[in-house]
Scaffold this motif. Sequence first.
Motif, PDB file in Angstrom:
ATOM      1  N   SER A  80      33.105 -47.139 -76.570  1.00  0.00           N
ATOM      2  CA  SER A  80      33.016 -48.314 -75.545  1.00  0.00           C
ATOM      3  C   SER A  80      32.957 -47.982 -74.159  1.00  0.00           C
ATOM      4  O   SER A  80      33.049 -46.625 -73.735  1.00  0.00           O
ATOM      5  CB  SER A  80      34.625 -48.750 -75.658  1.00  0.00           C
ATOM      6  OG  SER A  80      34.938 -49.751 -74.697  1.00  0.00           O
ATOM      7  N   ALA A  81      32.494 -48.837 -73.419  1.00  0.00           N
ATOM      8  CA  ALA A  81      32.226 -48.883 -71.925  1.00  0.00           C
ATOM      9  C   ALA A  81      33.765 -48.850 -71.324  1.00  0.00           C
ATOM     10  O   ALA A  81      33.752 -48.627 -69.955  1.00  0.00           O
ATOM     11  CB  ALA A  81      31.475 -49.863 -71.352  1.00  0.00           C
ATOM     12  N   LEU A  82      34.875 -48.959 -72.016  1.00  0.00           N
ATOM     13  CA  LEU A  82      36.114 -48.977 -71.293  1.00  0.00           C
ATOM     14  C   LEU A  82      36.549 -47.640 -71.569  1.00  0.00           C
ATOM     15  O   LEU A  82      36.980 -47.192 -72.514  1.00  0.00           O
ATOM     16  CB  LEU A  82      37.178 -49.878 -72.237  1.00  0.00           C
ATOM     17  CG  LEU A  82      36.728 -51.418 -72.013  1.00  0.00           C
ATOM     18  CD1 LEU A  82      37.556 -51.980 -73.091  1.00  0.00           C
ATOM     19  CD2 LEU A  82      37.057 -51.963 -70.737  1.00  0.00           C
ATOM     20  N   ARG A  83      36.220 -46.681 -70.322  1.00  0.00           N
ATOM     21  CA  ARG A  83      36.370 -45.271 -70.588  1.00  0.00           C
ATOM     22  C   ARG A  83      37.147 -44.876 -69.176  1.00  0.00           C
ATOM     23  O   ARG A  83      36.927 -45.206 -68.042  1.00  0.00           O
ATOM     24  CB  ARG A  83      35.179 -44.396 -70.759  1.00  0.00           C
ATOM     25  CG  ARG A  83      34.118 -44.776 -69.865  1.00  0.00           C
ATOM     26  CD  ARG A  83      32.851 -44.181 -70.473  1.00  0.00           C
ATOM     27  NE  ARG A  83      32.249 -44.428 -71.586  1.00  0.00           N
ATOM     28  CZ  ARG A  83      31.581 -44.170 -72.489  1.00  0.00           C
ATOM     29  NH1 ARG A  83      31.026 -42.714 -72.261  1.00  0.00           N
ATOM     30  NH2 ARG A  83      31.217 -44.636 -73.867  1.00  0.00           N
ATOM     31  N   HIS A  84      38.115 -43.852 -69.520  1.00  0.00           N
ATOM     32  CA  HIS A  84      38.870 -43.077 -68.386  1.00  0.00           C
ATOM     33  C   HIS A  84      38.309 -41.692 -68.187  1.00  0.00           C
ATOM     34  O   HIS A  84      38.114 -41.126 -69.187  1.00  0.00           O
ATOM     35  CB  HIS A  84      40.139 -43.143 -68.631  1.00  0.00           C
ATOM     36  CG  HIS A  84      41.028 -44.558 -69.130  1.00  0.00           C
ATOM     37  ND1 HIS A  84      41.249 -45.166 -68.003  1.00  0.00           N
ATOM     38  CD2 HIS A  84      41.357 -45.030 -69.940  1.00  0.00           C
ATOM     39  CE1 HIS A  84      41.549 -46.434 -68.352  1.00  0.00           C
ATOM     40  NE2 HIS A  84      41.808 -46.285 -69.867  1.00  0.00           N
ATOM     41  N   TYR A  85      38.031 -41.296 -66.997  1.00  0.00           N
ATOM     42  CA  TYR A  85      37.274 -39.911 -66.684  1.00  0.00           C
ATOM     43  C   TYR A  85      38.394 -39.210 -66.114  1.00  0.00           C
ATOM     44  O   TYR A  85      39.047 -39.369 -65.242  1.00  0.00           O
ATOM     45  CB  TYR A  85      36.216 -40.043 -65.801  1.00  0.00           C
ATOM     46  CG  TYR A  85      35.101 -40.679 -66.209  1.00  0.00           C
ATOM     47  CD1 TYR A  85      34.118 -40.253 -67.083  1.00  0.00           C
ATOM     48  CD2 TYR A  85      35.009 -42.277 -65.659  1.00  0.00           C
ATOM     49  CE1 TYR A  85      33.087 -41.211 -67.427  1.00  0.00           C
ATOM     50  CE2 TYR A  85      33.763 -43.047 -66.111  1.00  0.00           C
ATOM     51  CZ  TYR A  85      32.845 -42.405 -66.970  1.00  0.00           C
ATOM     52  OH  TYR A  85      31.913 -43.036 -67.431  1.00  0.00           O
ATOM     53  N   VAL A  86      38.664 -37.893 -66.930  1.00  0.00           N
ATOM     54  CA  VAL A  86      39.891 -37.119 -66.671  1.00  0.00           C
ATOM     55  C   VAL A  86      39.319 -35.620 -66.612  1.00  0.00           C
ATOM     56  O   VAL A  86      39.212 -35.144 -67.969  1.00  0.00           O
ATOM     57  CB  VAL A  86      41.124 -37.234 -67.674  1.00  0.00           C
ATOM     58  CG1 VAL A  86      42.227 -36.437 -67.150  1.00  0.00           C
ATOM     59  CG2 VAL A  86      41.471 -38.862 -67.643  1.00  0.00           C
ATOM     60  N   PRO A  87      38.949 -34.997 -65.660  1.00  0.00           N
ATOM     61  CA  PRO A  87      38.122 -33.774 -65.659  1.00  0.00           C
ATOM     62  C   PRO A  87      38.620 -32.630 -65.692  1.00  0.00           C
ATOM     63  O   PRO A  87      38.291 -31.489 -65.223  1.00  0.00           O
ATOM     64  CB  PRO A  87      37.483 -34.089 -64.369  1.00  0.00           C
ATOM     65  CG  PRO A  87      38.071 -34.545 -63.471  1.00  0.00           C
ATOM     66  CD  PRO A  87      38.822 -35.727 -64.504  1.00  0.00           C
ATOM     67  N   THR A  88      39.806 -32.600 -66.511  1.00  0.00           N
ATOM     68  CA  THR A  88      40.695 -31.339 -66.621  1.00  0.00           C
ATOM     69  C   THR A  88      41.146 -31.336 -68.421  1.00  0.00           C
ATOM     70  O   THR A  88      41.532 -32.414 -68.682  1.00  0.00           O
ATOM     71  CB  THR A  88      41.820 -31.089 -65.748  1.00  0.00           C
ATOM     72  OG1 THR A  88      42.896 -31.971 -66.300  1.00  0.00           O
ATOM     73  CG2 THR A  88      41.586 -31.240 -64.352  1.00  0.00           C
ATOM     74  N   SER A  89      41.097 -30.175 -68.901  1.00  0.00           N
ATOM     75  CA  SER A  89      41.428 -30.357 -70.359  1.00  0.00           C
ATOM     76  C   SER A  89      42.949 -30.468 -70.461  1.00  0.00           C
ATOM     77  O   SER A  89      43.122 -31.502 -71.255  1.00  0.00           O
ATOM     78  CB  SER A  89      41.334 -28.720 -70.872  1.00  0.00           C
ATOM     79  OG  SER A  89      41.408 -28.523 -72.160  1.00  0.00           O
ATOM     80  N   GLU A  90      43.666 -30.274 -69.575  1.00  0.00           N
ATOM     81  CA  GLU A  90      45.162 -30.213 -69.829  1.00  0.00           C
ATOM     82  C   GLU A  90      45.447 -32.052 -69.456  1.00  0.00           C
ATOM     83  O   GLU A  90      46.237 -32.455 -70.138  1.00  0.00           O
ATOM     84  CB  GLU A  90      45.924 -29.472 -68.926  1.00  0.00           C
ATOM     85  CG  GLU A  90      46.108 -27.977 -69.106  1.00  0.00           C
ATOM     86  CD  GLU A  90      44.938 -27.300 -68.712  1.00  0.00           C
ATOM     87  OE1 GLU A  90      44.972 -26.149 -68.790  1.00  0.00           O
ATOM     88  OE2 GLU A  90      43.790 -27.845 -67.999  1.00  0.00           O
TER      89      GLU A  90
END
Length: 299
Positions: free
Chosen positions: A218-228
């Motif tokens: 989906s285009a409904l996406r959250h970007y979280v740029p750390t593995s933890e």
Amino acid sequence: MMTDLPLDQVRTLLAVVDEGTFDAAAAALHVTPSAISQRVKALEQRTGRVLLLRTKPVRPTESGEVLVRLARQVARLEHDAHAELGLTGSGEPIRVPVAVNADSLATWFLPVLSRVPQEPRLCFELRREDEDHTAALLREGVVMAAVTSSPDPVPGCSVRSLGRMRYLPVAAPDFIAHHLGGPLAQVLTEVPVVVFDRRDDFQDGFVRRLTRGRSGASALRHYVPTSEGFVEAVAAGLGWGLVPEPQAEPLLRDGRLVGIAPGRPVDVPLYWQQWKLDSPALALVADTVTATAAETLRA
């Protein structure tokens, strides 16, 4: 042949790339900017190629990257030779730059560093980069070694297989209750998803396999740029995501995560690429990395 490439010119090219400008390289090498320009021009004439893009900061061309990598390798060999001859400064450590993807850093790679023998003394400089892109740092000569997803060796590098990192498609129980009520191939194209960054198409690839190429996530996406942070975002119910098995298992046992596609894990093969150098320090690191990977990754 090495005699066809004067080392003072190759080292000058490296200094310009590292410092970013001709003036800064001149200051670092204690010569005039004119001397820097003449050496680079002479090297370009000798190779018959443009080696630098005169931008700010200066950037190497593809041909320039080959010589920058050569310069870094020569510097490494010189350092190792000085160490074996006892000519280095007392207690001076050996710097080992390595590119590693975030999930390996968060799961199995850091214990490697504590297991590397500390004679000679090593200082690790880790560059976090997606496993699909770590090879670029090898090509540029920025790192001596990298954990990559590519079995194809970068020119001047050797490759060892490390094993497979397994990822599990998971989501929080509340998320599943509210969003995953229909056929998975359909709902995953519509519901929120957690992704690492804008280059991350991992979740999209999973959905494309489910939909036989008709659609990604989906285009409904959250970007979280750390593995933890990525794992915590999925556990908090922001969206579904593909989580490394070592991080997912304790949360699955606790009930904070639930598998959304049993029997559909995604395995990513990982490889160790390194410069082809007879460097004792690099050999120690490589042997320890492959031994630890054999214990922790899937065969």
